[in-house]
Design an enzyme around this catalytic site. Structure first.
Site, PDB file in Angstrom:
ATOM      1  N   GLY A  35       0.787  -1.225   0.000  1.00  0.00           N
ATOM      2  CA  GLY A  35       0.000   0.000   0.000  1.00  0.00           C
ATOM      3  C   GLY A  35       0.822   1.279   0.000  1.00  0.00           C
ATOM      4  O   GLY A  35       1.807   1.430  -0.727  1.00  0.00           O
ATOM      5  N   TYR A  62      -9.839   4.280  15.842  1.00  0.00           N
ATOM      6  CA  TYR A  62      -8.932   4.748  14.776  1.00  0.00           C
ATOM      7  C   TYR A  62      -8.833   6.282  14.768  1.00  0.00           C
ATOM      8  O   TYR A  62      -7.738   6.848  14.670  1.00  0.00           O
ATOM      9  CB  TYR A  62      -9.467   4.224  13.436  1.00  0.00           C
ATOM     10  CG  TYR A  62      -8.611   4.505  12.224  1.00  0.00           C
ATOM     11  CD1 TYR A  62      -7.519   3.689  11.906  1.00  0.00           C
ATOM     12  CD2 TYR A  62      -8.907   5.560  11.364  1.00  0.00           C
ATOM     13  CE1 TYR A  62      -6.755   3.925  10.772  1.00  0.00           C
ATOM     14  CE2 TYR A  62      -8.147   5.800  10.226  1.00  0.00           C
ATOM     15  CZ  TYR A  62      -7.072   4.986   9.930  1.00  0.00           C
ATOM     16  OH  TYR A  62      -6.310   5.221   8.807  1.00  0.00           O
ATOM     17  N   TYR A 113      -8.864   9.316   1.380  1.00  0.00           N
ATOM     18  CA  TYR A 113      -9.078   7.914   0.984  1.00  0.00           C
ATOM     19  C   TYR A 113      -8.172   7.548  -0.190  1.00  0.00           C
ATOM     20  O   TYR A 113      -8.254   8.129  -1.260  1.00  0.00           O
ATOM     21  CB  TYR A 113     -10.556   7.678   0.658  1.00  0.00           C
ATOM     22  CG  TYR A 113     -11.378   7.614   1.925  1.00  0.00           C
ATOM     23  CD1 TYR A 113     -11.683   6.387   2.515  1.00  0.00           C
ATOM     24  CD2 TYR A 113     -11.794   8.777   2.570  1.00  0.00           C
ATOM     25  CE1 TYR A 113     -12.410   6.329   3.703  1.00  0.00           C
ATOM     26  CE2 TYR A 113     -12.513   8.729   3.758  1.00  0.00           C
ATOM     27  CZ  TYR A 113     -12.821   7.504   4.315  1.00  0.00           C
ATOM     28  OH  TYR A 113     -13.517   7.447   5.501  1.00  0.00           O
ATOM     29  N   ILE A 114      -7.311   6.565   0.048  1.00  0.00           N
ATOM     30  CA  ILE A 114      -6.286   6.168  -0.913  1.00  0.00           C
ATOM     31  C   ILE A 114      -6.566   4.731  -1.359  1.00  0.00           C
ATOM     32  O   ILE A 114      -6.969   3.883  -0.539  1.00  0.00           O
ATOM     33  CB  ILE A 114      -4.876   6.251  -0.262  1.00  0.00           C
ATOM     34  CG1 ILE A 114      -4.649   7.629   0.412  1.00  0.00           C
ATOM     35  CG2 ILE A 114      -3.800   5.959  -1.296  1.00  0.00           C
ATOM     36  CD1 ILE A 114      -4.709   8.831  -0.493  1.00  0.00           C
TER      37      ILE A 114
HETATM   38  P1  NDP Z   1      -2.340  -1.502   4.261  1.00  0.00           P
HETATM   39  O1  NDP Z   1      -3.332  -2.233   5.094  1.00  0.00           O
HETATM   40  O2  NDP Z   1      -2.406  -1.610   2.772  1.00  0.00           O
HETATM   41  O3  NDP Z   1      -0.847  -1.901   4.729  1.00  0.00           O
HETATM   42  C1  NDP Z   1      -0.543  -1.853   6.091  1.00  0.00           C
HETATM   43  C2  NDP Z   1       0.928  -2.120   6.299  1.00  0.00           C
HETATM   44  O4  NDP Z   1       1.181  -1.997   7.719  1.00  0.00           O
HETATM   45  C3  NDP Z   1       1.359  -3.515   5.923  1.00  0.00           C
HETATM   46  O5  NDP Z   1       2.692  -3.502   5.463  1.00  0.00           O
HETATM   47  C4  NDP Z   1       1.263  -4.270   7.253  1.00  0.00           C
HETATM   48  O6  NDP Z   1       2.101  -5.414   7.340  1.00  0.00           O
HETATM   49  C5  NDP Z   1       1.760  -3.193   8.196  1.00  0.00           C
HETATM   50  N1  NDP Z   1       1.356  -3.429   9.582  1.00  0.00           N
HETATM   51  C6  NDP Z   1       0.107  -3.586  10.075  1.00  0.00           C
HETATM   52  N2  NDP Z   1       0.161  -3.815  11.389  1.00  0.00           N
HETATM   53  C7  NDP Z   1       1.461  -3.793  11.751  1.00  0.00           C
HETATM   54  C8  NDP Z   1       2.171  -3.991  12.967  1.00  0.00           C
HETATM   55  N3  NDP Z   1       1.544  -4.258  14.118  1.00  0.00           N
HETATM   56  N4  NDP Z   1       3.529  -3.934  12.938  1.00  0.00           N
HETATM   57  C9  NDP Z   1       4.183  -3.663  11.785  1.00  0.00           C
HETATM   58  N5  NDP Z   1       3.570  -3.473  10.609  1.00  0.00           N
HETATM   59  C10 NDP Z   1       2.233  -3.550  10.582  1.00  0.00           C
HETATM   60  O7  NDP Z   1      -2.457   0.020   4.735  1.00  0.00           O
HETATM   61  P2  NDP Z   1      -2.464   1.372   3.862  1.00  0.00           P
HETATM   62  O8  NDP Z   1      -1.314   1.394   2.963  1.00  0.00           O
HETATM   63  O9  NDP Z   1      -3.830   1.595   3.336  1.00  0.00           O
HETATM   64  O10 NDP Z   1      -2.286   2.465   5.034  1.00  0.00           O
HETATM   65  C11 NDP Z   1      -1.009   2.895   5.456  1.00  0.00           C
HETATM   66  C12 NDP Z   1      -1.177   3.957   6.511  1.00  0.00           C
HETATM   67  O11 NDP Z   1      -1.944   5.039   5.984  1.00  0.00           O
HETATM   68  C13 NDP Z   1      -1.928   3.468   7.749  1.00  0.00           C
HETATM   69  O12 NDP Z   1      -1.390   4.074   8.898  1.00  0.00           O
HETATM   70  C14 NDP Z   1      -3.336   3.970   7.516  1.00  0.00           C
HETATM   71  O13 NDP Z   1      -4.033   4.131   8.719  1.00  0.00           O
HETATM   72  C15 NDP Z   1      -3.051   5.285   6.835  1.00  0.00           C
HETATM   73  N6  NDP Z   1      -4.155   5.782   6.042  1.00  0.00           N
HETATM   74  C16 NDP Z   1      -4.622   5.064   4.983  1.00  0.00           C
HETATM   75  C17 NDP Z   1      -5.653   5.557   4.227  1.00  0.00           C
HETATM   76  C18 NDP Z   1      -6.179   4.827   3.041  1.00  0.00           C
HETATM   77  O14 NDP Z   1      -7.147   5.327   2.457  1.00  0.00           O
HETATM   78  N7  NDP Z   1      -5.620   3.706   2.635  1.00  0.00           N
HETATM   79  C19 NDP Z   1      -6.309   6.834   4.560  1.00  0.00           C
HETATM   80  C20 NDP Z   1      -5.722   7.515   5.680  1.00  0.00           C
HETATM   81  C21 NDP Z   1      -4.691   6.985   6.384  1.00  0.00           C
HETATM   82  P3  NDP Z   1       1.565  -6.862   6.804  1.00  0.00           P
HETATM   83  O15 NDP Z   1       1.547  -6.773   5.304  1.00  0.00           O
HETATM   84  O16 NDP Z   1       2.553  -7.828   7.333  1.00  0.00           O
HETATM   85  O17 NDP Z   1       0.186  -7.020   7.376  1.00  0.00           O
END
Ligand code: NDP
Length: 240
Positions: free
Chosen positions: A13, A147, A179-180
């Site tokens: 992501g 969240y 939202y991404i």
């Molecule tokens: P994804 O769910 O696509 O990816 C999440 C990533 O975080 C994965 O690499 C996952 O690892 C890792 N991760 C989750 N839990 C842990 C943990 N306990 N320790 C270490 N790594 C962890 O998320 P996004 O790319 O969508 O989001 C990235 C950030 O952006 C987040 O903080 C999210 O809250 C924020 N965000 C996202 C938005 C969106 O629209 N997508 C909007 C606003 C904010 P693994 O692959 O091993 O599970």
């Protein structure tokens, strides 16, 4: 020597896009992840970026990982606190575990990584910390008290830590994405997503690369006067 950047949750992501952006600019980039080995292997195969598997919500694990990175490569110059999870539900359905887990990982992860890396950055006189918040931490969101509270906390954490780093060349900033188009948003039911997109003035979801370019700016030399700020990248959905 190239600066060392660690992107938590960098294997998928938004995090993966940040890894690739920083790598293209010459940083030595390392990703962290929680458990999805396949995504980590794919990242390595496609970009050469290595990853470390540890839970950002685990204080000791963050300390150990950053010590290991310093031993393997060099001390960490840039931390992008991107790892995050959702455990959505209205308050009356939300369990205490759902609350705690989101706070532990999303907000606690920022504290844990900063504790591990910030002192060294200050000693060396240069550092960058970028925390990934959320539009829902700014505006709130139905079904997300955990969240929204964690992400809102990130914005306060950023402003407070920025004051502690300013005299030592360490900037601390946040990005609040809207939202991404990632796996996290793909989990939102289609009818709900349609309603969300209808409220985004630019008329579409954001792309992970659009967040990555914001991170890139905040990590740059040219951004040395930018600290304690939150950059909103949300297609105009929330302005204040
Ligand atoms: P994804 O769910 O696509 O990816 C999440 C990533 O975080 C994965 O690499 C996952 O690892 C890792 N991760 C989750 N839990 C842990 C943990 N306990 N320790 C270490 N790594 C962890 O998320 P996004 O790319 O969508 O989001 C990235 C950030 O952006 C987040 O903080 C999210 O809250 C924020 N965000 C996202 C938005 C969106 O629209 N997508 C909007 C606003 C904010 P693994 O692959 O091993 O599970």
């Amino acid at each position: 020597m190239a600066r060392v950047a660690v992107v938590t949750g960098g294997t998928r992501g938004i995090g993966r896009a940040i890894c690739e952006q920083l790598q293209s600019e010459g940083y030595t980039v390392l990703a962290s992840y929680a458990g999805n080995d396949a995504a980590a292997e794919k990242l390595k195969a496609e970009t050469g970026i290595a990853s470390y598997k540890f839970d950002v919500g685990d204080h000791a694990a963050c300390q150990d990982a950053c010590t290991q990175i310093a031993a393997d490569i060099a001390p960490v110059d840039v931390v992008v606190n991107n790892a995050g999870i959702t455990r959505d539900g209205t308050l009356h359905r939300m369990s205490f575990d759902d609350w705690n887990e989101v706070m532990r990982i999303n907000l606690g992860g920022c504290f844990n990584m900063a504790k591990a890396c910030f002192p060294g950055m200050r000693e060396r006189g240069w550092g960058r910390i970028v925390n990934i918040g959320s539009i829902n931490g700014q505006a709130g969101q139905y079904g997300q008290v955990n969240y929204a509270a964690a992400k809102s906390g990130i914005h306060g954490f950023t402003k407070a830590l920025a004051q502690e780093g300013a005299k030592s060349g360490v900037t601390v900033n946040a990005i609040a994405p809207g939202y991404i188009d990632t796996d996290m948003v793909a989990a939102v039911p289609e009818p709900v997503l349609e309603k969300i997109v209808a409220k985004i003035p630019v008329g579409r979801l954001g792309q992970a690369g659009e967040i990555a370019r914001g991170v890139s700016f905040l990590c740059s030399e040219e951004a040395g006067f930018v600290t304690g700020s939150t950059m909103s990248i949300n297609g105009g959905q929330h302005m204040y």
